[in-house]
Write a protein that holds these residues in place. Structure first.
Motif, PDB file in Angstrom:
ATOM      1  N   ALA A 175       0.814  -1.213   0.000  1.00  0.00           N
ATOM      2  CA  ALA A 175       0.000   0.000   0.000  1.00  0.00           C
ATOM      3  C   ALA A 175       0.847   1.263   0.000  1.00  0.00           C
ATOM      4  O   ALA A 175       0.480   2.279  -0.596  1.00  0.00           O
ATOM      5  CB  ALA A 175      -0.919   0.002   1.223  1.00  0.00           C
ATOM      6  N   ALA A 176       1.989   1.196   0.678  1.00  0.00           N
ATOM      7  CA  ALA A 176       2.918   2.326   0.787  1.00  0.00           C
ATOM      8  C   ALA A 176       2.201   3.649   1.077  1.00  0.00           C
ATOM      9  O   ALA A 176       2.281   4.599   0.280  1.00  0.00           O
ATOM     10  CB  ALA A 176       3.767   2.446  -0.477  1.00  0.00           C
ATOM     11  N   PRO A 177       1.493   3.745   2.210  1.00  0.00           N
ATOM     12  CA  PRO A 177       0.859   5.021   2.563  1.00  0.00           C
ATOM     13  C   PRO A 177       1.922   6.089   2.796  1.00  0.00           C
ATOM     14  O   PRO A 177       3.097   5.770   3.034  1.00  0.00           O
ATOM     15  CB  PRO A 177       0.107   4.695   3.862  1.00  0.00           C
ATOM     16  N   ALA A 178       1.522   7.332   2.743  1.00  0.00           N
ATOM     17  CA  ALA A 178       2.488   8.420   2.908  1.00  0.00           C
ATOM     18  C   ALA A 178       3.175   8.372   4.261  1.00  0.00           C
ATOM     19  O   ALA A 178       4.355   8.712   4.385  1.00  0.00           O
ATOM     20  CB  ALA A 178       1.782   9.764   2.729  1.00  0.00           C
ATOM     21  N   ALA A 179       2.438   7.957   5.296  1.00  0.00           N
ATOM     22  CA  ALA A 179       3.003   7.906   6.648  1.00  0.00           C
ATOM     23  C   ALA A 179       2.534   6.649   7.369  1.00  0.00           C
ATOM     24  O   ALA A 179       1.422   6.159   7.149  1.00  0.00           O
ATOM     25  CB  ALA A 179       2.593   9.145   7.445  1.00  0.00           C
ATOM     26  N   ILE A 180       3.384   6.132   8.238  1.00  0.00           N
ATOM     27  CA  ILE A 180       3.038   5.026   9.127  1.00  0.00           C
ATOM     28  C   ILE A 180       3.472   5.424  10.526  1.00  0.00           C
ATOM     29  O   ILE A 180       4.592   5.921  10.731  1.00  0.00           O
ATOM     30  CB  ILE A 180       3.709   3.708   8.704  1.00  0.00           C
ATOM     31  N   SER A 181       2.576   5.229  11.487  1.00  0.00           N
ATOM     32  CA  SER A 181       2.918   5.558  12.877  1.00  0.00           C
ATOM     33  C   SER A 181       2.870   4.306  13.733  1.00  0.00           C
ATOM     34  O   SER A 181       2.136   3.356  13.448  1.00  0.00           O
ATOM     35  CB  SER A 181       1.974   6.628  13.428  1.00  0.00           C
ATOM     36  N   PHE A 182       3.656   4.333  14.804  1.00  0.00           N
ATOM     37  CA  PHE A 182       3.799   3.179  15.684  1.00  0.00           C
ATOM     38  C   PHE A 182       3.364   3.560  17.094  1.00  0.00           C
ATOM     39  O   PHE A 182       3.708   4.631  17.596  1.00  0.00           O
ATOM     40  CB  PHE A 182       5.253   2.702  15.705  1.00  0.00           C
ATOM     41  N   HIS A 183       2.613   2.643  17.719  1.00  0.00           N
ATOM     42  CA  HIS A 183       2.149   2.854  19.089  1.00  0.00           C
ATOM     43  C   HIS A 183       2.601   1.667  19.928  1.00  0.00           C
ATOM     44  O   HIS A 183       2.640   0.535  19.431  1.00  0.00           O
ATOM     45  CB  HIS A 183       0.620   2.975  19.107  1.00  0.00           C
ATOM     46  N   PHE A 184       2.931   1.910  21.178  1.00  0.00           N
ATOM     47  CA  PHE A 184       3.380   0.896  22.143  1.00  0.00           C
ATOM     48  C   PHE A 184       4.818   0.455  21.927  1.00  0.00           C
ATOM     49  O   PHE A 184       5.256  -0.523  22.528  1.00  0.00           O
ATOM     50  CB  PHE A 184       2.498  -0.361  22.113  1.00  0.00           C
ATOM     51  N   GLY A 185       5.560   1.140  21.079  1.00  0.00           N
ATOM     52  CA  GLY A 185       6.952   0.746  20.873  1.00  0.00           C
ATOM     53  C   GLY A 185       7.417   1.025  19.462  1.00  0.00           C
ATOM     54  O   GLY A 185       6.767   1.749  18.706  1.00  0.00           O
ATOM     55  N   THR A 233       6.210   8.730  25.365  1.00  0.00           N
ATOM     56  CA  THR A 233       5.679   9.344  26.579  1.00  0.00           C
ATOM     57  C   THR A 233       6.774   9.864  27.499  1.00  0.00           C
ATOM     58  O   THR A 233       6.496  10.342  28.590  1.00  0.00           O
ATOM     59  CB  THR A 233       4.820   8.331  27.368  1.00  0.00           C
ATOM     60  N   SER A 234       8.030   9.766  27.050  1.00  0.00           N
ATOM     61  CA  SER A 234       9.154  10.199  27.883  1.00  0.00           C
ATOM     62  C   SER A 234      10.329  10.574  27.001  1.00  0.00           C
ATOM     63  O   SER A 234      10.375  10.229  25.811  1.00  0.00           O
ATOM     64  CB  SER A 234       9.581   9.073  28.832  1.00  0.00           C
ATOM     65  N   VAL A 235      11.289  11.261  27.591  1.00  0.00           N
ATOM     66  CA  VAL A 235      12.516  11.599  26.875  1.00  0.00           C
ATOM     67  C   VAL A 235      13.266  10.327  26.496  1.00  0.00           C
ATOM     68  O   VAL A 235      13.818  10.213  25.394  1.00  0.00           O
ATOM     69  CB  VAL A 235      13.402  12.528  27.737  1.00  0.00           C
ATOM     70  N   LYS A 236      13.292   9.353  27.390  1.00  0.00           N
ATOM     71  CA  LYS A 236      13.975   8.084  27.115  1.00  0.00           C
ATOM     72  C   LYS A 236      13.422   7.432  25.855  1.00  0.00           C
ATOM     73  O   LYS A 236      14.176   6.965  24.996  1.00  0.00           O
ATOM     74  CB  LYS A 236      13.812   7.147  28.318  1.00  0.00           C
ATOM     75  N   GLU A 237      12.105   7.409  25.730  1.00  0.00           N
ATOM     76  CA  GLU A 237      11.500   6.811  24.537  1.00  0.00           C
ATOM     77  C   GLU A 237      11.774   7.651  23.298  1.00  0.00           C
ATOM     78  O   GLU A 237      11.992   7.100  22.210  1.00  0.00           O
ATOM     79  CB  GLU A 237       9.996   6.644  24.757  1.00  0.00           C
ATOM     80  N   ALA A 238      11.804   8.956  23.442  1.00  0.00           N
ATOM     81  CA  ALA A 238      12.109   9.829  22.310  1.00  0.00           C
ATOM     82  C   ALA A 238      13.515   9.570  21.786  1.00  0.00           C
ATOM     83  O   ALA A 238      13.749   9.518  20.571  1.00  0.00           O
ATOM     84  CB  ALA A 238      11.955  11.292  22.718  1.00  0.00           C
ATOM     85  N   LEU A 239      14.452   9.407  22.690  1.00  0.00           N
ATOM     86  CA  LEU A 239      15.835   9.147  22.289  1.00  0.00           C
ATOM     87  C   LEU A 239      15.958   7.781  21.618  1.00  0.00           C
ATOM     88  O   LEU A 239      16.737   7.615  20.670  1.00  0.00           O
ATOM     89  CB  LEU A 239      16.759   9.239  23.504  1.00  0.00           C
ATOM     90  N   ALA A 240      15.190   6.808  22.081  1.00  0.00           N
ATOM     91  CA  ALA A 240      15.193   5.493  21.439  1.00  0.00           C
ATOM     92  C   ALA A 240      14.631   5.593  20.023  1.00  0.00           C
ATOM     93  O   ALA A 240      15.144   4.969  19.088  1.00  0.00           O
ATOM     94  CB  ALA A 240      14.374   4.503  22.268  1.00  0.00           C
ATOM     95  N   ALA A 241      13.588   6.399  19.863  1.00  0.00           N
ATOM     96  CA  ALA A 241      12.998   6.593  18.535  1.00  0.00           C
ATOM     97  C   ALA A 241      13.990   7.284  17.600  1.00  0.00           C
ATOM     98  O   ALA A 241      14.108   6.924  16.423  1.00  0.00           O
ATOM     99  CB  ALA A 241      11.716   7.407  18.654  1.00  0.00           C
ATOM    100  N   GLU A 242      14.686   8.271  18.124  1.00  0.00           N
ATOM    101  CA  GLU A 242      15.676   8.979  17.314  1.00  0.00           C
ATOM    102  C   GLU A 242      16.795   8.040  16.885  1.00  0.00           C
ATOM    103  O   GLU A 242      17.210   8.029  15.718  1.00  0.00           O
ATOM    104  CB  GLU A 242      16.243  10.158  18.102  1.00  0.00           C
ATOM    105  N   ALA A 243      17.279   7.225  17.818  1.00  0.00           N
ATOM    106  CA  ALA A 243      18.361   6.288  17.513  1.00  0.00           C
ATOM    107  C   ALA A 243      17.921   5.251  16.480  1.00  0.00           C
ATOM    108  O   ALA A 243      18.732   4.783  15.671  1.00  0.00           O
ATOM    109  CB  ALA A 243      18.814   5.584  18.791  1.00  0.00           C
TER     110      ALA A 243
END
Length: 352
Positions: free
Chosen positions: A125-135, A157-167
């Motif tokens: 399908a290759a939608p323009a965006a895909i988002s992830f919840h719970f991890g 929900t936290s800075v720790k999770e944001a940094l994991a997403a960035e990495a």
């Protein structure tokens, strides 16, 4: 400098309609996208075939970008004594509504982890965006999606999770404050929850991470949008604000609860689904408030029982056992078509 969400997806307005599994529909998402914002659907509660149908329907209704959301919860670890004890707690409730409880709990929703069929649907399908919840998805999965030119978003929900997403290489993080309705996007529900407000979380993530931040939680009108953007958010995500739109799948009982004084009281509960989620303080929440976290089976096993109770009660005209997810700004929800709501929000924001 990273592209803004509007640049990355060619949006007119920095507004994302939250995916809201069970509430968002192809019609809602398409109406939002057609109005210049980013409409979203969730396939987290869908089989691959259902997901394919939902995505195809949405795409048929709009030529504009859409977002497709998946759930990245950890595989369930079964604990049969715990599950049987949980079912037993609700025996009297089922009896009250002349129904039989299920003999066992079931894993009603598949995780996106190790889900090759769902991955095939998304790649096709290759939608323009895909988002992830719970991890977050596995590295090779994310690499394949991004190789298709898909923009990726992840709830944190936290800075720790944001940094994991960035990495991991995520493009945008959705900073979900404690005010937000529905399920917390916690990567691990067994770890302590910082419970930061949207206001605080957006600023903390902006300071710690280089990723563009989408503020989510408690944003219901143009003034809220303006406040988030002034804080440095790249965009906002709004869910509860769209529940009363005629295009949403919310049932009559849910809509009436959201329009009543009851909507002023929302609580965080784990008992309905097995994961923390903000709900209108209804009969289910009152009944389950005494249960400790360690007595509740994991998501989505608990949700199987929660849905069975809601169905049994509803069949007898009692609607307080539904998953009536709503954020702390629920009383500000407005009943109007999605396109009209987008126009209203933009007018309020630009006037501010």
């Amino acid at each position: 400098m990273k592209a803004t969400l509007c640049q990355a997806l060619n949006l007119q307005y920095p507004i994302v309609q939250a995916p809201m599994a069970g509430v968002s529909t192809p019609e809602l998402a398409a109406a939002v996208s057609n109005a210049g914002a980013l409409g979203s659907i969730s396939v987290g509660a869908s089989t691959p075939d259902q997901a394919r149908t939902m995505i195809e329907k949405t795409v048929s209704l709009t030529p504009r970008p859409i977002n497709v959301n998946v759930f990245c919860h950890a595989p369930v670890v079964r604990d049969l004594p715990l599950e049987k004890a949980w079912i037993a707690r609700f025996h009297d409730v089922f009896s009250r509504y002349e129904a039989e409880p299920p003999e066992a709990l079931s894993e009603i929703y598949q995780s996106f982890h190790n889900n090759a069929e769902m991955m095939s649907v998304l790649l096709a399908a290759a939608p323009a965006a895909i988002s992830f919840h719970f991890g977050l998805p596995a590295a090779d999965v994310l690499r394949q999606l991004k190789s298709q030119g898909i923009v990726t978003l992840a709830s944190i929900t936290s800075v720790k999770e944001a940094l994991a997403a960035e990495a991991a290489g995520i493009d945008f993080v959705v900073a979900q404050g404690i005010e937000a309705g529905g399920h917390r996007g916690l990567f691990s529900p067994n770890e302590a929850d910082d419970q930061l407000s949207t206001f605080t979380l957006v600023q903390a993530v902006k300071k710690a991470s280089h990723l563009p931040v989408i503020g989510a939680g408690g944003i219901m009108d143009g003034a809220g949008i303006d406040a988030m953007l002034r804080l440095g958010a790249d965009a906002v995500q709004m869910g509860t604000a769209f529940i009363l739109c005629p295009e949403s799948a919310a049932n009559d009982a849910y809509r009436q609860a959201l329009k009543s004084k009851q909507a002023a009281s929302t609580v965080m509960t784990t008992a309905i689904s097995g994961r923390p989620a903000r709900c209108i303080n209804n009969a289910f929440c009152h009944f389950a408030q005494v249960f400790t976290r360690d007595s509740i089976p994991p998501y989505p096993l608990t949700y199987a029982l929660g849905k069975a109770i809601a169905a049994a009660a509803s069949a007898k005209g009692a609607h307080g056992f539904g998953a009536q997810w709503a954020g702390q700004g629920a009383t500000l929800a407005r009943e109007m078509p999605a396109a009209a709501l987008i126009r209203t929000l933009v007018a309020e924001w630009q006037a501010g």
